[in-house]
Scaffold this active site. Structure first.
Site, PDB file in Angstrom:
ATOM      1  N   GLU A 245      55.702  39.853  66.915  1.00  0.00           N
ATOM      2  CA  GLU A 245      56.600  41.002  67.147  1.00  0.00           C
ATOM      3  C   GLU A 245      56.172  42.194  66.300  1.00  0.00           C
ATOM      4  O   GLU A 245      56.104  43.315  66.799  1.00  0.00           O
ATOM      5  CB  GLU A 245      58.047  40.634  66.764  1.00  0.00           C
ATOM      6  CG  GLU A 245      58.811  39.959  67.860  1.00  0.00           C
ATOM      7  CD  GLU A 245      60.330  39.977  67.640  1.00  0.00           C
ATOM      8  OE1 GLU A 245      61.002  39.314  68.422  1.00  0.00           O
ATOM      9  OE2 GLU A 245      60.844  40.642  66.702  1.00  0.00           O
ATOM     10  N   ARG A 271      56.440  77.705  74.013  1.00  0.00           N
ATOM     11  CA  ARG A 271      57.610  78.429  73.494  1.00  0.00           C
ATOM     12  C   ARG A 271      57.147  79.604  72.632  1.00  0.00           C
ATOM     13  O   ARG A 271      56.402  79.415  71.659  1.00  0.00           O
ATOM     14  CB  ARG A 271      58.443  77.463  72.657  1.00  0.00           C
ATOM     15  CG  ARG A 271      59.543  78.087  71.864  1.00  0.00           C
ATOM     16  CD  ARG A 271      60.789  78.235  72.691  1.00  0.00           C
ATOM     17  NE  ARG A 271      61.932  78.598  71.864  1.00  0.00           N
ATOM     18  CZ  ARG A 271      62.950  79.296  72.314  1.00  0.00           C
ATOM     19  NH1 ARG A 271      62.968  79.702  73.590  1.00  0.00           N
ATOM     20  NH2 ARG A 271      63.966  79.579  71.523  1.00  0.00           N
ATOM     21  N   GLN A 282      51.597  78.067  61.310  1.00  0.00           N
ATOM     22  CA  GLN A 282      50.986  76.899  60.657  1.00  0.00           C
ATOM     23  C   GLN A 282      52.036  75.828  60.321  1.00  0.00           C
ATOM     24  O   GLN A 282      51.749  74.624  60.398  1.00  0.00           O
ATOM     25  CB  GLN A 282      50.264  77.336  59.381  1.00  0.00           C
ATOM     26  CG  GLN A 282      49.291  76.292  58.912  1.00  0.00           C
ATOM     27  CD  GLN A 282      48.571  76.718  57.657  1.00  0.00           C
ATOM     28  OE1 GLN A 282      49.184  76.838  56.593  1.00  0.00           O
ATOM     29  NE2 GLN A 282      47.286  76.966  57.771  1.00  0.00           N
TER      30      GLN A 282
END
Ligand SMILES: Cc1cc2nc3c(=O)[nH]c(=O)nc-3n(C[C@H](O)[C@H](O)[C@H](O)COP(=O)(O)OP(=O)(O)OC[C@H]3O[C@@H](n4cnc5c(N)ncnc54)[C@H](O)[C@@H]3O)c2cc1C
Length: 396
Positions: A245, A271, A282
């Site tokens: 798992e 955007r 940055q």
């Protein structure tokens, strides 16, 4: 070191990519709100034979080892937005199908694997109890010798798939000597007399489309033939499924992070604020770089852990390291993706679900703290060995 994709893995990934439209669900938002598992989408996974991957070809599987399983679950994590569904599959594969394949007798495999392969049976793996969470040794569920088998009494909590499962793999105490060999593993159908499963799934923060519930064992009779492995071998069987798992189930989050990074990059490119794309700032672009770094580190650790499981004896710390890196990365990247998306990321949808789905990852399959304890124990043992070797030349 060979990083080229294995042909079986590449084929699996290509098959899963092709399956993406069939796994797309326009009702996912609503199902997530209502905490509904989709048996229809489970059927899509079954028709693609993804629910029996570790089983032999003769049982409809692909004899998938850890690396193949990790690749498949990573691909599903990326191409199936219903992460709860992928989690349900991963838990079923790693903690139910794999133990049956790895430790079940030929008779047990001949009885149970066709039910899974042909009838799409879903497995639930039950170890946790109210008083036995991280401390598995505090387990109180007992399997007491009775007639030709055992009588099981106890309550298991927080069990993935429980409300929708068809069979259960349960760990119960068959001795009380305070040892790891006190447990045994049993397999039984959901309709076993005395087995009661909560019908309403627990309401949880994330992975809401996986059904989680409690399982009550009230004088449940199991025959000797339903015990997987020898009496007392439940501890090692449980450990092996946890290692699988920690490596393969968590690979699903790598795929989610891959999709998340793509969405975040697209958002930052598209955007415009203050006259330029967000990605030109940055502070935003470095956030993307950090997300990529975390994803790649987690992916490398997962590949190493999978390799280790496929080349025994496995290094148990490899799966713990992979799990820690993946769960940490998925939570932190989820927060970064939200920040990059601004208010639009907070609205119901893929980005906010990714964060909610990531949050429980630091708890199941060994909590962050418990796995770090394990790593430090190992580290201290290595340090002591190194100190002794320095003190006595020639001793490693
Ligand atoms: C989404 C989800 C799915 C799950 N699915 C299953 C399932 O299918 N089957 C199943 O059996 N169980 C399942 N579990 C239960 C899971 O295994 C437990 O949540 C886990 O073992 C932790 O136990 P606990 O929640 O009782 O936390 P606790 O053990 O009470 O721990 C609480 C906190 O204390 C910390 N802590 C505990 N001991 C130590 C220590 N020694 N040192 C430092 N910190 C410590 C933990 O790290 C944690 O932060 C699931 C849980 C979740 C969230």
């Amino acid at each position: 070191m060979d990083f080229s994709p294995h042909p079986l893995h590449a084929r699996l990934v290509a098959d899963i990519r092709r399956l993406a439209p069939a796994l797309h669900d326009t009702q996912l938002g609503e199902r997530d709100r209502l905490a509904l598992f989709s048996r229809d989408l489970w059927g899509v996974l079954c028709r693609a034979r993804l629910h029996v991957l570790p089983a032999a070809d003769s049982f409809g599987g692909q004899a998938a080892g850890a690396a193949a399983l990790a690749q498949a679950l990573e691909a599903l994590g990326e191409h199936c937005e219903d992460t709860g569904l992928v989690f349900a599959l991963a838990a079923h594969l790693c903690a139910c199908v794999h133990p049956l394949v790895a430790h079940g007798s030929a008779e047990q495999q001949a009885l149970w694997l066709p039910r899974i392969a042909e009838q799409g049976w879903i497995g639930a793996h039950a170890i946790t109890e109210e008083e036995a969470g991280s401390d598995v040794n505090a387990m109180r569920t007992m399997a007491v010798r009775e007639g030709d088998g055992y009588r099981i009494d106890g309550v298991k909590r927080y069990i993935t798939n429980a409300p929708v499962c068809d069979f259960v793999l349960v760990h119960a105490r068959t001795a009380d000597k305070g040892s790891f060999l006190d447990f045994s593993t049993f397999i039984l159908p959901r309709n076993a007399p005395g087995l009661k499963i909560s019908k309403q799934p627990h309401e949880k923060i994330g992975l809401r489309t996986t059904a989680m519930g409690d399982i009550h064992f009230e004088g449940v009779h199991v025959s000797e033939a339903q015990r997987i492995g020898a009496q007392g071998s439940g501890g090692p069987i449980f450990q092996a499924s946890m290692e699988l798992e920690r490596t393969c189930l968590f690979a699903m989050y790598l795929g989610v992070m891959q999709r998340q990074l793509r969405l975040s990059c697209q958002r930052a490119e598209g955007r415009v604020q203050f006259g330029q794309a967000l990605i030109e700032q940055q502070a935003v672009s470095h956030r993307l770089a950090d997300m990529k770094l975390r994803l790649e580190a987690a992916r490398l650790a997962t590949a190493r852990a999978a390799w280790s499981l496929d080349h025994p004896p496995a290094d148990p710390s490899a799966s713990a390291i992979a799990k820690l890196l993946v769960s940490e990365a998925s939570i932190r990247n989820g927060l970064d993706a939200l920040q990059i998306h601004g208010a639009s990321g907070v609205l119901s949808g893929d980005i906010e679900r990714q964060l909610r789905n990531a949050l429980p990852s630091s708890l199941f399959s060994g909590t962050t703290e418990v796995l770090k304890n394990h790593l430090v124990r190992q580290l201290r043992a290595e340090c002591r060995r190194a100190t002794r070797a320095q003190a006595v030349p020639g001793v490693a």
